[in-house]
Motif scaffolding. Structure first.
Motif, PDB file in Angstrom:
ATOM      1  N   ALA A  53     -11.577  25.151 -27.828  1.00  0.00           N
ATOM      2  CA  ALA A  53     -11.574  25.090 -26.364  1.00  0.00           C
ATOM      3  C   ALA A  53     -13.000  25.035 -25.828  1.00  0.00           C
ATOM      4  N   THR A  54     -13.894  25.782 -26.473  1.00  0.00           N
ATOM      5  CA  THR A  54     -15.294  25.781 -26.066  1.00  0.00           C
ATOM      6  C   THR A  54     -15.986  24.476 -26.457  1.00  0.00           C
ATOM      7  N   ASN A  55     -15.793  24.053 -27.707  1.00  0.00           N
ATOM      8  CA  ASN A  55     -16.456  22.843 -28.197  1.00  0.00           C
ATOM      9  C   ASN A  55     -16.001  21.575 -27.478  1.00  0.00           C
ATOM     10  N   LEU A  56     -14.698  21.486 -27.229  1.00  0.00           N
ATOM     11  CA  LEU A  56     -14.157  20.258 -26.640  1.00  0.00           C
ATOM     12  C   LEU A  56     -14.322  20.204 -25.125  1.00  0.00           C
ATOM     13  N   ALA A  57     -14.865  21.272 -24.553  1.00  0.00           N
ATOM     14  CA  ALA A  57     -15.120  21.264 -23.107  1.00  0.00           C
ATOM     15  C   ALA A  57     -16.155  20.211 -22.731  1.00  0.00           C
ATOM     16  N   ARG A  58     -16.984  19.810 -23.712  1.00  0.00           N
ATOM     17  CA  ARG A  58     -18.032  18.818 -23.416  1.00  0.00           C
ATOM     18  C   ARG A  58     -17.457  17.414 -23.206  1.00  0.00           C
ATOM     19  N   TYR A  59     -16.198  17.193 -23.633  1.00  0.00           N
ATOM     20  CA  TYR A  59     -15.592  15.866 -23.470  1.00  0.00           C
ATOM     21  C   TYR A  59     -14.975  15.783 -22.073  1.00  0.00           C
ATOM     22  N   ASP A  60     -15.863  15.605 -21.111  1.00  0.00           N
ATOM     23  CA  ASP A  60     -15.451  15.632 -19.704  1.00  0.00           C
ATOM     24  C   ASP A  60     -15.696  14.318 -18.980  1.00  0.00           C
ATOM     25  N   GLY A  61     -16.149  13.296 -19.732  1.00  0.00           N
ATOM     26  CA  GLY A  61     -16.426  12.012 -19.101  1.00  0.00           C
ATOM     27  C   GLY A  61     -17.820  11.918 -18.506  1.00  0.00           C
ATOM     28  N   VAL A  62     -18.576  13.016 -18.573  1.00  0.00           N
ATOM     29  CA  VAL A  62     -19.930  13.009 -18.031  1.00  0.00           C
ATOM     30  C   VAL A  62     -20.939  12.712 -19.142  1.00  0.00           C
ATOM     31  N   SER A  63     -20.921  13.551 -20.171  1.00  0.00           N
ATOM     32  CA  SER A  63     -21.889  13.383 -21.271  1.00  0.00           C
ATOM     33  C   SER A  63     -21.276  12.731 -22.499  1.00  0.00           C
ATOM     34  N   TYR A  64     -19.981  12.986 -22.735  1.00  0.00           N
ATOM     35  CA  TYR A  64     -19.336  12.505 -23.958  1.00  0.00           C
ATOM     36  C   TYR A  64     -18.016  11.817 -23.633  1.00  0.00           C
ATOM     37  N   GLY A  65     -17.629  10.906 -24.524  1.00  0.00           N
ATOM     38  CA  GLY A  65     -16.300  10.323 -24.469  1.00  0.00           C
ATOM     39  C   GLY A  65     -16.100   9.312 -23.358  1.00  0.00           C
ATOM     40  N   GLU A  66     -14.860   8.841 -23.274  1.00  0.00           N
ATOM     41  CA  GLU A  66     -14.479   7.868 -22.247  1.00  0.00           C
ATOM     42  C   GLU A  66     -14.481   8.521 -20.870  1.00  0.00           C
ATOM     43  N   ARG A  67     -14.591   7.690 -19.848  1.00  0.00           N
ATOM     44  CA  ARG A  67     -14.566   8.202 -18.478  1.00  0.00           C
ATOM     45  C   ARG A  67     -13.469   7.509 -17.680  1.00  0.00           C
TER      46      ARG A  67
END
Length: 290
Positions: free
Chosen positions: A119-133
């Protein structure tokens, strides 16, 4: 672990899948050792694991944990693994029955610790810094909400929710902290067992592989498939799974060999000895062509 998607930081590791034990030793030679891009890697001299590719288990003590052979396990899986252990015994190993009493708590412990860290690690996948947007969002909050709703799978969302719940105010001590204490007990079981034996052998899974998506609507049943593998992950121990036969439907059965921390050399030696003693090894070598 540099380059991996961070899931559960205290549990993550690389598990290569190879066609035989020899390839496993070769891959381990490459991935083991200090990595300047991974602060959790160990700065320790790496042996040449291919030197452990020898057919010799004479004098080795194999622990057979009674908690891994219980009611509800596929009898074909149990039979195949025990037959493999008999084979190793005939090659000179000594088999000792051992007990890992906290094994029953490993699954529930793992599925508190892993989702909490995820839950903590995957919080970074928010479309801002990582992953699709996600597109067409009116503001930042809507963009993050749409992004995580659209691009995270249902099982990922489930684990994030479990993790956030376990870490939430009022529940941290009751769930996550208690799980960490049980994790210590699981590790101590192994520490005690390895005072008596060199390796521990058990099934890789309580049943043969299931079809993709078959258990997606029953997450508890899906999680129970990890019953044999998560305890050593909690304890920080190395393990290797090798085929040891087939069931009546010709589905492969895996035998798991568990070793002491940083003793992959013994694991490779035991796995290689067993592999080379089986006719399926020669049969399988023909399936892949070149």
């Amino acid at each position: 672990r540099y380059g991996l998607v961070a899931y559960a930081s205290s549990l993550d590791q690389i598990g290569p899948i190879t066609k035989d034990v020899t390839d496993c030793a070769n891959i381990l030679n490459i991935i083991a050792g200090r990595d300047e891009m991974d602060s959790t890697s160990i700065d320790k001299e790496v042996p040449d694991y291919t030197k452990s590719l020898v057919q010799d288990v004479k004098g080795l003590k194999i622990g057979l944990p009674k908690e891994y052979f219980v009611k509800g396990m596929d009898p074909e899986v149990e039979g195949a693994v025990k037959a493999a252990v008999k084979q190793l015994e005939s090659l000179g190993a000594e088999v000792v029955e051992i007990s890992l009493p906290n094994t029953d708590y490993a699954i529930s412990t793992y599925y508190l610790i892993a989702p909490a860290e995820a839950a903590t690690n995957l919080a970074r996948y928010d479309g801002v810094s990582y992953g699709e947007r996600a597109e067409d969002a009116a503001d930042l909050v809507e963009m993050m909400t749409k992004t995580r709703s659209q691009y995270l799978g249902e099982e990922v969302k489930r684990r994030i929710m479990i993790g956030n719940y376990a870490l939430s105010a009022g529940y941290y001590d009751a769930y996550y902290l208690k799980a960490l204490k049980v994790r210590r007990l699981v590790k101590e079981d192994y520490d005690k067992a390895f005072k008596e034996v060199d390796v521990i052998i058990c099934p890789a899974a309580p049943s043969v592989a299931y079809k993709i998506g078959e258990k997606i609507d029953n997450p508890l049943e899906m999680y129970l498939q990890d019953a044999c593998t998560v305890p050593l992950n909690l304890a920080g121990l190395p393990g290797i799974s090798v085929p040891c036969g087939y069931n009546k439907d010709k589905m492969p059965i895996g035998m798991q060999i568990i070793g002491k921390a940083l003793d992959e050399e013994t694991l490779i030696r035991v796995a290689y000895t067993y592999e080379q003693s089986q006719s399926y090894y020669q049969d399988r070598a023909q399936l892949g062509g070149k």
